[in-house]
Design an enzyme around this catalytic site. Structure first.
Site, PDB file in Angstrom:
ATOM      1  N   ASP A  94       0.975  -1.261  -0.117  1.00  0.00           N
ATOM      2  CA  ASP A  94      -0.125  -0.087   0.125  1.00  0.00           C
ATOM      3  C   ASP A  94       0.697   1.044  -0.052  1.00  0.00           C
ATOM      4  O   ASP A  94       2.169   1.244   0.689  1.00  0.00           O
ATOM      5  CB  ASP A  94      -0.869  -0.130   1.172  1.00  0.00           C
ATOM      6  N   ASN A 113     -10.462  -2.923  -6.294  1.00  0.00           N
ATOM      7  CA  ASN A 113      -9.639  -2.042  -7.181  1.00  0.00           C
ATOM      8  C   ASN A 113     -10.275  -1.811  -8.489  1.00  0.00           C
ATOM      9  O   ASN A 113      -9.876  -0.764  -9.135  1.00  0.00           O
ATOM     10  CB  ASN A 113      -8.215  -2.404  -7.077  1.00  0.00           C
TER      11      ASN A 113
HETATM   12  C1  FPP Z   1      -1.402   0.047  -3.714  1.00  0.00           C
HETATM   13  O1  FPP Z   1      -1.053   1.476  -3.374  1.00  0.00           O
HETATM   14  C2  FPP Z   1      -1.397  -0.465  -4.842  1.00  0.00           C
HETATM   15  C3  FPP Z   1      -2.352  -1.313  -5.749  1.00  0.00           C
HETATM   16  C4  FPP Z   1      -3.329  -1.678  -4.708  1.00  0.00           C
HETATM   17  C5  FPP Z   1      -2.256  -1.847  -6.674  1.00  0.00           C
HETATM   18  C6  FPP Z   1      -0.754  -1.836  -7.509  1.00  0.00           C
HETATM   19  C7  FPP Z   1      -0.230  -3.219  -7.334  1.00  0.00           C
HETATM   20  C8  FPP Z   1       1.066  -3.408  -7.768  1.00  0.00           C
HETATM   21  C9  FPP Z   1       1.978  -2.256  -8.260  1.00  0.00           C
HETATM   22  C10 FPP Z   1       1.761  -4.731  -7.800  1.00  0.00           C
HETATM   23  C11 FPP Z   1       1.549  -5.147  -9.209  1.00  0.00           C
HETATM   24  C12 FPP Z   1       0.291  -5.469  -9.540  1.00  0.00           C
HETATM   25  C13 FPP Z   1      -0.378  -5.400 -10.744  1.00  0.00           C
HETATM   26  C14 FPP Z   1      -1.856  -5.588 -10.883  1.00  0.00           C
HETATM   27  C15 FPP Z   1       0.450  -4.697 -11.679  1.00  0.00           C
HETATM   28  P1  FPP Z   1      -2.376   2.488  -3.550  1.00  0.00           P
HETATM   29  O2  FPP Z   1      -2.488   2.841  -5.006  1.00  0.00           O
HETATM   30  O3  FPP Z   1      -3.303   1.979  -2.942  1.00  0.00           O
HETATM   31  O4  FPP Z   1      -1.641   3.761  -2.744  1.00  0.00           O
HETATM   32  P2  FPP Z   1      -2.304   4.920  -2.062  1.00  0.00           P
HETATM   33  O5  FPP Z   1      -2.965   4.472  -1.018  1.00  0.00           O
HETATM   34  O6  FPP Z   1      -1.262   5.882  -1.578  1.00  0.00           O
HETATM   35  O7  FPP Z   1      -3.305   5.557  -3.017  1.00  0.00           O
END
Ligand code: FPP
Length: 244
Positions: free
Chosen positions: A21, A69
């Site tokens: 996260d 997501n």
């Molecule tokens: C968390 O940060 C990220 C995610 C929920 C998705 C991203 C996943 C990856 C990069 C790993 C690889 C997977 C894929 C499917 C490419 P956030 O966006 O929730 O961060 P924030 O809470 O700071 O907005």
């Protein structure tokens, strides 16, 4: 220290589960678009897969994309899918270089056909590896997983003509065999980055006895030093409480 086994001063958890996260906040802090935060997050993930494999972790399960997501903007979901396509190819190389077997959990039918093929290829091309199992949770939600398992069990029960007594005798172990994580041990340690302290529908059944480690570090900044801190903390707690 013998990696992957009990040592005098540190034991390596058999199964570590990570809720990554903070990619978005990391990007914002660096004045970058969110997609670059996710790109950086993928690079961190590659390094952590290698670090865990070298430390002797036997299972690493990472929450890559949740059933929730899909509610993000069309632009962000599109960028994540493009990254996922690229990342799966890269992961085949990283996994094979580190004797890691990759496995996906979650519901696949919602992904585009080429992504589903990519998932199949990743699993097939790493299936002969005998080291750590890297489990990537994509379009994963624990309630969805449990519900799919219940439906599957109920359909089997009808098909096999099970009696009420047989159904009432369903054990935790037998039910676990219907979950996406069938055959895997439960996580010993759950790590969540970025200061959030929630499970967010992640491995609810499997984490019943896990230890939790929350760190304010944003996922793209998470490295080996923080991983080792989480393992040290896990050791302190399991020594204090003697496990379950
Ligand atoms: C968390 O940060 C990220 C995610 C929920 C998705 C991203 C996943 C990856 C990069 C790993 C690889 C997977 C894929 C499917 C490419 P956030 O966006 O929730 O961060 P924030 O809470 O700071 O907005």
């Amino acid at each position: 220290m013998t990696e992957g086994t009990q040592s005098e001063d540190r034991s390596i958890p058999v199964h570590i589960a990570i809720i990554l996260d903070g990619n978005g906040r990391w990007a914002k802090a660096h004045g970058l678009p969110r997609s670059l935060g996710h790109r950086q997050g993928c690079e961190t993930l590659e390094r952590i897969v290698e670090d865990c494999a070298r430390l002797g972790v036997q299972y690493l399960t990472v929450y890559g994309f949740s059933t929730e997501n899909w509610k993000r903007s069309e632009e962000e979901v599109g960028a994540l899918m493009s990254l996922f396509r690229l990342y799966m190819k890269k992961l085949i190389r990283v996994a094979n270089e580190n004797n890691v077997r990759a496995r996906m959990i979650g519901e696949r039918s919602r992904f585009a056909a080429d992504i589903r093929e990519g998932i199949d290829r990743l699993e097939t091309e790493t299936s002969g590896n005998t080291g750590m199992t890297f489990v990537f949770a994509v379009n994963y939600g624990s309630r969805d997983e449990i519900l799919r398992a219940v439906r599957h069990y109920a359909m089997d029960a009808v098909r096999e003509g099970k009696t009420e007594e047989e159904i009432a005798a369903l054990s935790e172990a037998a039910f676990s065999g219907y979950l996406d994580t069938a055959g895997m041990p439960d996580p010993d340690l759950v790590i969540r980055t970025s200061g959030e302290q929630r499970l967010s529908n992640y491995l609810l059944w499997q984490c019943a006895y896990a230890e939790y480690y929350f760190t304010p570090v944003l996922w793209p900044d998470f490295g080996r030093a923080e991983l080792l801190r989480a393992i040290e903390e896990y050791n302190r707690r399991s020594r204090r409480f003697g496990g379950r």
